[in-house]
Design an enzyme around this catalytic site. Structure first.
Site, PDB file in Angstrom:
ATOM      1  N   HIS A 117     -34.230  10.161  -8.878  1.00  0.00           N
ATOM      2  CA  HIS A 117     -35.083   9.318  -9.726  1.00  0.00           C
ATOM      3  C   HIS A 117     -35.889  10.319 -10.541  1.00  0.00           C
ATOM      4  CE1 HIS A 117     -34.065   5.591  -7.780  1.00  0.00           C
ATOM      5  NE2 HIS A 117     -34.287   6.134  -6.590  1.00  0.00           N
ATOM      6  N   ASP A 176     -31.667   7.655 -12.075  1.00  0.00           N
ATOM      7  CA  ASP A 176     -32.219   7.033 -13.280  1.00  0.00           C
ATOM      8  C   ASP A 176     -33.162   8.051 -13.910  1.00  0.00           C
ATOM      9  OD1 ASP A 176     -34.414   6.635 -11.466  1.00  0.00           O
ATOM     10  OD2 ASP A 176     -33.914   4.514 -11.236  1.00  0.00           O
ATOM     11  N   GLU A 224     -28.971   7.810  -6.615  1.00  0.00           N
ATOM     12  CA  GLU A 224     -29.847   6.763  -7.171  1.00  0.00           C
ATOM     13  C   GLU A 224     -30.344   7.165  -8.559  1.00  0.00           C
ATOM     14  OE1 GLU A 224     -32.910   5.434  -4.442  1.00  0.00           O
ATOM     15  OE2 GLU A 224     -31.601   5.626  -2.701  1.00  0.00           O
ATOM     16  N   GLU A 269     -35.099   9.118   3.256  1.00  0.00           N
ATOM     17  CA  GLU A 269     -36.505   9.491   2.980  1.00  0.00           C
ATOM     18  C   GLU A 269     -37.316   9.830   4.228  1.00  0.00           C
ATOM     19  OE1 GLU A 269     -38.038   6.347   0.464  1.00  0.00           O
ATOM     20  OE2 GLU A 269     -36.400   6.551  -0.963  1.00  0.00           O
ATOM     21  N   ASN A 272     -30.149  10.948   2.792  1.00  0.00           N
ATOM     22  CA  ASN A 272     -30.492  10.592   1.402  1.00  0.00           C
ATOM     23  C   ASN A 272     -31.992  10.724   1.162  1.00  0.00           C
ATOM     24  OD1 ASN A 272     -29.502   9.338  -1.114  1.00  0.00           O
ATOM     25  ND2 ASN A 272     -30.762   7.562  -0.530  1.00  0.00           N
TER      26      ASN A 272
HETATM   27  O1  9MR Z   1     -34.596  -1.051  -5.967  1.00  0.00           O
HETATM   28  C1  9MR Z   1     -35.137  -1.416  -4.709  1.00  0.00           C
HETATM   29  C2  9MR Z   1     -36.139  -2.541  -4.872  1.00  0.00           C
HETATM   30  O2  9MR Z   1     -35.498  -3.711  -5.363  1.00  0.00           O
HETATM   31  C3  9MR Z   1     -36.787  -2.825  -3.525  1.00  0.00           C
HETATM   32  O3  9MR Z   1     -37.820  -3.792  -3.700  1.00  0.00           O
HETATM   33  C4  9MR Z   1     -37.357  -1.552  -2.925  1.00  0.00           C
HETATM   34  C5  9MR Z   1     -37.907  -1.801  -1.510  1.00  0.00           C
HETATM   35  O4  9MR Z   1     -36.873  -2.160  -0.638  1.00  0.00           O
HETATM   36  O5  9MR Z   1     -36.364  -0.540  -2.850  1.00  0.00           O
HETATM   37  C6  9MR Z   1     -35.799  -0.200  -4.085  1.00  0.00           C
HETATM   38  O6  9MR Z   1     -34.815   0.801  -3.886  1.00  0.00           O
HETATM   39  C7  9MR Z   1     -35.271   2.063  -3.386  1.00  0.00           C
HETATM   40  C8  9MR Z   1     -34.202   2.603  -2.458  1.00  0.00           C
HETATM   41  O7  9MR Z   1     -33.914   1.681  -1.466  1.00  0.00           O
HETATM   42  C9  9MR Z   1     -34.619   3.948  -1.863  1.00  0.00           C
HETATM   43  N1  9MR Z   1     -35.007   4.893  -2.874  1.00  0.00           N
HETATM   44  C10 9MR Z   1     -35.945   4.424  -3.873  1.00  0.00           C
HETATM   45  C11 9MR Z   1     -35.463   3.108  -4.496  1.00  0.00           C
HETATM   46  C12 9MR Z   1     -36.412   2.631  -5.587  1.00  0.00           C
HETATM   47  O8  9MR Z   1     -37.662   2.331  -5.051  1.00  0.00           O
END
Ligand code: 9MR
Length: 357
Positions: free
Chosen positions: A241, A271, A269, A164, A205
């Site tokens: 997402h 969904d 990722e 990101e 990513n």
């Molecule tokens: O699913 C993850 C959640 O449990 C965490 O609190 C959050 C912050 O670390 O990150 C979520 O995963 C993210 C991923 O690392 C990067 N892309 C977006 C995902 C969903 O927010």
């Protein structure tokens, strides 16, 4: 005993004489191979199909763990390898959660994808408060990447190296890394990871590559630039997402333009939100279930159309509707995954299998 033996001999003789006398007139019996959908799992997809997994649930919830073992051929660490989890204090690493996930994956023959070596989020206070020169920041970046990758060398097959780095308008996110090191830290992050495990496959990513052309273009430019400079990058992660009403054309463009770089493509990722407008009163209906399934199927189909060698796999973010990050993050009802909150397969599950038929 003797009587039983005699009976057996008699039966064998009659079977053999019977088959002998008729063998010229009976066509060979071909046993049809019946694919039993009950026994088919996502592990049987023609490319790796994975999920991001949660260390706490694997530890405390046997049904969750059993489902993960049964269904997936690849596991991504949801939070276990984020900076704040794995390197919470300066010079102190905690590999407990990540090691448990890696061991589970290896014991069950699953590929493991590491997420993520560099991100602007989930940083511990010691990093956000860090005071130092540019060289000190460079050393912090390098040491972190090389310690974490080195710890799992030969075990973690691939990494999201940088996560990101772009805004939706295609400009670089003004992250702490850009502020301290400039945008070319990205190239060095890939080099550091490659030095620590030359066999690991390294990915950039990001999300939004299906809905923002500006962001997609910026990512493709970055990736092509890294490639042309000989920086070790092997793939693009399309987080995906997405939502049930995103157009197939946008999704297909994200997939095909990523594949056009020649790199591997990981839908990393996935969904599909059914309640993107945060309707608090929304309920899950058969119509929504069908729309959900249709979008899963079209994503799988579009992905399956890229060259086989570039299909790194599809990974859903979380496993079931009960553990999805979406309802918590947006405080709304939603049903984004192929398994429901009772761990049962939804229409989307069959749609994923159908997407490669
Ligand atoms: O699913 C993850 C959640 O449990 C965490 O609190 C959050 C912050 O670390 O990150 C979520 O995963 C993210 C991923 O690392 C990067 N892309 C977006 C995902 C969903 O927010």
């Amino acid at each position: 005993m003797r009587y039983l033996n005699l009976v057996l001999v008699a039966v064998l003789l009659s079977v053999s004489s019977c088959s002998k006398s008729k063998q010229t007139s009976i066509a060979p019996i071909v046993t049809p191979i019946v694919v039993n959908p009950v026994n088919t799992t996502l592990k049987d997809m023609p490319f790796k199909f994975g999920a991001s997994v949660n260390a706490r649930l694997l530890e405390n919830n046997p049904a969750y763990k059993a489902l993960v073992i049964k269904e997936f051929s690849s596991l991504t660490t949801e939070n276990a390898l984020k900076f704040a989890t794995v390197h919470p204090l300066e010079g102190h690493y905690d590999f407990t959660d990540a090691t448990n996930i890696v061991n589970l994956a290896l014991a069950n023959g699953k590929r493991i994808h590491g997420h993520t070596l560099n991100w602007y989020k989930s940083l511990p206070a010691w990093v956000t408060n860090f005071q130092g020169t540019t060289a000190d920041w460079e050393n912090l970046l390098k040491t972190h990447i090389q310690t974490v990758v080195g710890q799992f060398k030969g075990k973690i097959a691939s990494w999201d190296v940088v996560n990101e780095a772009f805004e939706d308008d295609g400009t670089y996110r003004n992250s702490i890394w850009v502020q301290k090191l400039g945008t070319d830290y990205i190239a060095r992050a890939f080099e550091y990871a490659h030095q620590a495990d030359p066999n690991a496959l390294l990915f950039y990513n990001d999300y939004g590559q299906e809905y923002s052309t500006a962001k997609r273009t910026a990512i493709l430019n970055l990736v092509n630039n890294l490639k042309s400079r000989g920086i070790p990058i092997h793939g693009i992660g399309l987080q995906m997402h997405t939502r049930y009403n995103q157009s197939d054309a946008n999704i297909t463009s994200a997939i095909t333009t990523a594949a056009a770089t020649g790199l591997m493509v990981h839908i990393s990722e996935l969904d599909i939100a059914l309640n993107p407008d945060n309707n608090q009163a929304l309920t899950y209906t058969a119509t929504l279930a069908e729309q959900h399934a249709a979008k899963y199927k079209s994503i799988v189909k579009a992905y399956y159309a890229i060259p086989k060698a570039q299909q790194y796999g599809i990974t859903t973010w979380n496993v079931t509707d009960a553990d999805s990050w979406i309802p918590t993050e947006y405080s709304r009802p939603d049903w984004p995954l192929p398994f429901d909150a009772s761990y049962q397969r939804k229409a989307a599950y069959q749609a994923i299998l159908d997407g490669v038929k």
